[in-house]
Enzyme design. Structure first.
Site, mmCIF file in Angstrom:
data_model
loop_
_atom_site.group_PDB
_atom_site.id
_atom_site.type_symbol
_atom_site.label_atom_id
_atom_site.label_comp_id
_atom_site.label_asym_id
_atom_site.label_seq_id
_atom_site.Cartn_x
_atom_site.Cartn_y
_atom_site.Cartn_z
ATOM 1 N N ASP A 137 7.222 -2.065 -1.602
ATOM 2 C CA ASP A 137 6.948 -1.650 -2.936
ATOM 3 C C ASP A 137 8.314 -1.224 -3.419
ATOM 4 O O ASP A 137 9.346 -1.262 -2.751
ATOM 5 C CB ASP A 137 6.005 -0.691 -3.119
ATOM 6 N N LYS A 187 2.056 -7.661 -1.078
ATOM 7 C CA LYS A 187 2.242 -6.354 -1.072
ATOM 8 C C LYS A 187 0.674 -5.709 -1.033
ATOM 9 O O LYS A 187 0.183 -5.120 0.102
ATOM 10 C CB LYS A 187 2.786 -5.760 -2.298
#
Ligand code: SF4
Length: 297
Positions: free
Chosen positions: A214, A195
């Site tokens: 996310d 991420k």
């Protein structure tokens, strides 16, 4: 009571003597009716044919008797995905990373600090932090404990301190003090997972290496039935398969903005949502299309 009078007892047959009630047939059960909801302004009133399980005009498949048969709903149908991307583009044409930064290093630090913390809070912490420690070398010279008080308000500050100082040390020792434009190298830094790497590669280097997954992207991908996976890496793989590569960066930002502005975890603002008639999420707050029980965040 006068003598000799016996109070009336209910008849054993269940009918009261003398009761001449007209028996009415019981009312049929009322069909459940959704209360009418006001149509929001600019809301696409008619679902587009072919996108929502409704057959496209002129191409309706027929049953044996000649009656039109609804085509099978496919959440991953290319035309549905194209429409989702188009509407996200129209609604969020300028979506970008909300973390303030002036360099790849600042963005990397801000992204590490943003785990389990709001971007607003991180944006309050980082200006002071980068004034105190202006370069990656300054961070590399710190002991993690020395950084802790400066980032305490972002939560998980002990782990975050170790990650930031560890990443700074490795950047200085292995990468000449520069943040690499490379997924594998970024993943070798302490505290950097896909991420964070995707945020830095996409936002700073404009290098579409993956999709940022996310909490917002996870929730909305489930609501829109773009994936059934729970694990972030598997969700990312699913999204990378269905979203064109040139859209990975914008798609990530747009979905994150969508999650903040309309498609919140609690009480999403479905009546204002441009994706409303493409979305069958089980927890919608307003719907013009059928709900799918499995489409849960
Ligand atoms: S219709 Fe509601 S649940 Fe579906 S994407 Fe829009 S805001 Fe989210």
């Amino acid at each position: 009571m006068a003598r000799g009078m016996i109070p009336r007892q209910p008849a054993k047959t269940g009918r009261h003597e003398g009761a001449r009630r007209e028996l009415k047939p019981s009312a049929p059960p009322r069909a459940y009716k959704t209360p009418p909801l006001a149509k929001p302004a600019n809301h696409p009133s008619k679902p587009k044919a072919g996108l929502l399980g409704t057959p496209a005009k002129g191409r309706a498949p027929k049953t044996k008797g000649g009656a039109p048969r609804a085509s099978k709903y496919d959440p991953l149908a290319p035309e549905r995905l194209r429409e989702i991307l188009k509407r996200l583009d129209e609604r969020y044409p300028k979506a970008t990373c909300a973390l303030h930064h002036k360099s790849a290093w600042e963005l990397l630090v801000a992204t590490i600090l943003s785990a389990q913390c709001t971007d607003v809070r991180v944006n309050m912490v980082t200006p002071v932090l980068f004034q105190k420690y202006p370069t990656v070398q300054h961070f590399a010279a710190l002991k993690p404990e020395e950084l802790e008080p400066d980032i305490r308000s972002t939560g998980f500050f002990r782990n975050k301190s170790k990650s930031v100082v560890g990443a700074a040390r490795m950047l200085v020792s292995d990468f000449g003090g520069e943040v690499p434009n490379d997924m594998e190298k970024l993943l070798s830094l302490p505290g950097v997972a896909r991420k964070t790497a995707n945020v830095v590669l996409g936002t700073w280097f404009h290098n579409p290496t993956g999709v940022v997954v996310d909490t917002h992207v996870t929730r909305i991908s489930h609501r829109l039935e773009l994936t059934r996976q729970e694990n972030a890496e598997k969700i990312e793989q699913d999204l990378m398969r269905i979203v064109p590569r040139e859209r990975w960066i914008d798609f990530s930002h747009q979905v994150i903005w969508h999650g903040r502005q309309l498609c919140m975890a609690r009480s999403p603002k479905c009546a204002e949502c441009p994706l409303e008639n493409l979305c069958h999420a089980a927890d919608k707050t307003w719907s013009t299309v059928e709900i799918h029980k499995g489409a849960t965040p």
